[in-house]
Design an enzyme around this catalytic site. Structure first.
Site, mmCIF file in Angstrom:
data_model
loop_
_atom_site.group_PDB
_atom_site.id
_atom_site.type_symbol
_atom_site.label_atom_id
_atom_site.label_comp_id
_atom_site.label_asym_id
_atom_site.label_seq_id
_atom_site.Cartn_x
_atom_site.Cartn_y
_atom_site.Cartn_z
ATOM 1 C CD1 TRP A 49 10.120 5.792 0.420
ATOM 2 C CD2 TRP A 49 9.166 6.432 -1.375
ATOM 3 N NE1 TRP A 49 9.062 5.103 0.200
ATOM 4 C CE2 TRP A 49 8.405 5.457 -0.991
ATOM 5 C CE3 TRP A 49 8.689 7.113 -2.428
ATOM 6 C CZ2 TRP A 49 7.331 5.346 -1.536
ATOM 7 C CZ3 TRP A 49 7.459 6.744 -3.068
ATOM 8 C CH2 TRP A 49 6.819 5.774 -2.688
ATOM 9 C CG ASP A 52 3.541 3.058 5.743
ATOM 10 O OD1 ASP A 52 2.823 3.776 4.744
ATOM 11 O OD2 ASP A 52 3.340 1.896 5.972
ATOM 12 C CD1 TRP A 106 9.847 -2.881 5.300
ATOM 13 C CD2 TRP A 106 8.490 -4.896 5.536
ATOM 14 N NE1 TRP A 106 10.011 -3.656 4.313
ATOM 15 C CE2 TRP A 106 9.217 -4.966 4.243
ATOM 16 C CE3 TRP A 106 7.752 -5.841 5.708
ATOM 17 C CZ2 TRP A 106 9.476 -5.927 3.452
ATOM 18 C CZ3 TRP A 106 7.659 -7.028 4.647
ATOM 19 C CH2 TRP A 106 8.506 -6.978 3.620
ATOM 20 C CB THR A 107 4.562 -0.025 9.139
ATOM 21 O OG1 THR A 107 4.784 0.950 8.096
ATOM 22 C CG2 THR A 107 3.562 0.614 10.141
ATOM 23 N NE ARG A 183 2.194 -6.309 4.783
ATOM 24 C CZ ARG A 183 1.723 -6.504 3.436
ATOM 25 N NH1 ARG A 183 0.757 -5.718 3.179
ATOM 26 N NH2 ARG A 183 1.964 -7.430 2.895
ATOM 27 C CD GLU A 234 -0.531 -2.288 3.397
ATOM 28 O OE1 GLU A 234 0.640 -2.403 3.691
ATOM 29 O OE2 GLU A 234 -0.983 -1.422 2.668
ATOM 30 C CD1 TRP A 320 0.278 1.708 -0.620
ATOM 31 C CD2 TRP A 320 2.104 1.914 -1.851
ATOM 32 N NE1 TRP A 320 1.493 1.931 0.055
ATOM 33 C CE2 TRP A 320 2.489 1.998 -0.620
ATOM 34 C CE3 TRP A 320 2.896 1.858 -2.990
ATOM 35 C CZ2 TRP A 320 3.557 2.160 -0.472
ATOM 36 C CZ3 TRP A 320 4.221 2.183 -2.750
ATOM 37 C CH2 TRP A 320 4.605 2.272 -1.595
#
Length: 519
Positions: A49, A52, A106-107, A183, A234, A320
């Site tokens: 998968w 980002d 994460w990003t 984030r 985001e 999303w």
């Protein structure tokens, strides 16, 4: 009790940017279909998968791109690493920053610390990434990693360098929901003030921090856009750029979900200035770098050839609203997800005096395609099927008309014409409608038609249309408007036709360049 979860599961828990709750699904271990559907000229993961992209850095003659990767669809994962010299062909190097139990990565973003501000050595690559401390959602915090071998391996500090103070104090449901959105740190060097600037996405605003050493960060002021229907921020983006008239401007960009007010769920941006404490927008209404359904989590970075006047950009070709599902390549090729083609951005002043980012497909794409095949001009009143077919190609043309009310190009046509994707101009919209290309079991309905504004009086349009096995990207006129869409073409969806309603149109300067083998 804590749970392993992906950052996108978090979005689904909070009800933002998703249709509902889904569980991560395992990817197939072997191809189940004979025909590969892997993209010809888009970056895809070797397996698993892809999510980002992380803003690349240029080291030792190559751009180093990191991207979120998991072995299961929308599962917890890490930063995988790929390099490219031209933005088209990528070499994969596997995991660069790995996850630990209950501690996915994460990003974030990475920078080259040329002057050793962080103390890991001049030229070290420093990355900041969001991670959920102790696996707790409201403790999304920013962790520092560094590499001294050119970006292939990283070490990390044990504690966060930017703490989520809201998460530490949150007790009410409203406070917890706000804390659960902290984030995607993006770092930029402010040469005027000789310090690093970091922007972090929040549910309804962007917040800024500054630092001299990438370790110790001071909270500054936030950018709070008044229209909260634009969605949460985001993957924010902050950079300074020289426009075509020589003036300098700061740009604040972010991936946002403005679906509820009929605006894109892609990359919004504001022009303005950074004063060391806050970003001050010229106009609180954002512009959009893409109007399709599938250009999310996008990143931009300076071109190595012209770093002041040109930036490169790419986005994750997903959304999303439907990302957490299987796609055809899960069964044919064992992967899920691709990035867009790389674009070159320039900042140009418009007749209104507004400054806008213009997008042009990166020139290196032509090195992977055949020489253009040209066709004679064609006057069409109704429809005309071209004597040419293809799976992966660039189609460029001009369309002009007088009385016609709807004009366009139909690509990905099946032999009977039932399956197709339409790209055209109708009224005050330029649109891409993939609805007739829906595949059973992989439907994108109701998210099928994307549109962007265009002058209702326009009687001509120039299109560059990039078609690949699982996508279409349309660049309109000078690149002020782009629409990027996933399209799940079936094996025989290779036909092309022109169409008009309400009168004839002229289709001119028609050329095709075919991508005959994968990069």
């Amino acid at each position: 009790m804590t749970h392993v979860f992906s950052r996108r599961s978090l979005l689904q828990v909070s009800g933002i940017g998703a249709l509902g709750l889904y569980s991560a699904t395992a990817l197939p271990t072997a191809a189940k279909a004979v025909a590969s559907q892997r993209s010809f000229y888009h970056m895809t993961p070797p397996a698993g998968w892809l999510c980002d992209p992380q803003r690349p850095v240029f080291v030792n003659g190559a751009y180093h791109l990191y991207y979120l990767h998991s072995d299961v669809n929308n599962g917890p994962g890490d930063w995988d690493h790929a390099t490219t010299q031209d933005g088209v062909s990528f070499t994969h190097h596997g995991v660069a920053i790995g996850q630990k139990p209950n501690f996915p990565v994460w990003t974030g973003s990475s920078v080259i610390d040329d002057t050793n501000t962080a103390g890991f050595g001049a030229g070290a690559i420093i990355a900041l990434a969001t991670q959920p401390t102790d696996g707790i959602r409201k403790y999304q915090e920013q962790y520092l990693y560094w590499s001294t071998d050119g970006g292939y391996t990283f070490n990390g500090l044990p504690d966060p360098v930017i703490i989520n103070t809201d998460g530490r104090s949150a007790s009410t449901q409203a406070e917890i929901e706000n804390a659960e959105w902290f984030r995607d740190p993006k770092i930029h060097w402010d040469a005027v003030r000789s310090e690093w600037v970091c922007v972090i996405g929040r549910a309804r605003y962007a917040v800024f921090y500054t630092s001299k050493n990438l370790r110790d960060w001071q909270l500054k002021r936030k950018f709070d856009f008044p229209n909260h229907d634009l969605g949460g921020i985001e993957c924010p983006d902050l950079f300074e750029m020289t426009a075509d008239d020589g003036s300098r401007h700061w740009v604040l960009g972010a991936s946002m979900d403005a679906y509820s007010i009929d605006l894109p769920m892609t990359y919004a941006y504001w022009m303005g200035r950074w004063d060391g404490e806050q970003f001050i927008a010229d106009n609180l209404e954002p512009q959009w770098l893409d109007w399709g359904w599938d250009w999310y989590g996008a990143v931009t970075w300076p071109s190595i050839q012209n770093p002041e006047t040109r930036r490169l950009a790419l986005g994750w070709m997903n959304n999303w609203k439907y990302a957490n599902r299987s796609v055809p390549t899960d069964s044919t090729d064992g992967y899920n997800g691709q990035n867009s083609i790389v674009r070159e951005l320039q900042l140009a002043v418009q007749p209104s005096g507004q400054y806008s980012l213009l997008s042009t497909p990166v020139n290196a794409l032509s090195n992977y395609a055949t020489s253009p095949i040209t066709f004679d001009d064609k006057n069409v009143d109704g429809s005309f099927t071209l004597p040419w077919t293809g799976r992966a190609y660039k189609l460029e043309l001009d369309i002009s008309w007088d009385l016609a009310t709807n004009v366009g190009v139909s690509i990905g046509r099946s032999s009977d014409g039932a399956r197709h994707t339409n790209i055209g101009k109708f009224g005050s919209e330029i649109y891409v409608d993939r609805g007739p290309s829906n595949l059973e079991g992989y439907s994108l309905s109701p998210y099928t038609r994307a549109s962007a504004p265009i002058d209702v009086e326009a009687r001509s349009v120039h299109l560059q249309i990039f078609v690949d096995t699982q996508s279409v990207e349309v660049f309109v006129n000078a690149g002020h408007t782009v629409l990027s869409q996933q399209v799940h073409f079936a094996e025989g969806d290779t036909g092309i036709s022109f169409y008009t309603d309400g009168g004839p149109a002229n289709f001119t300067s028609i050329s095709f360049s075919e991508f005959t083998s994968g990069v």
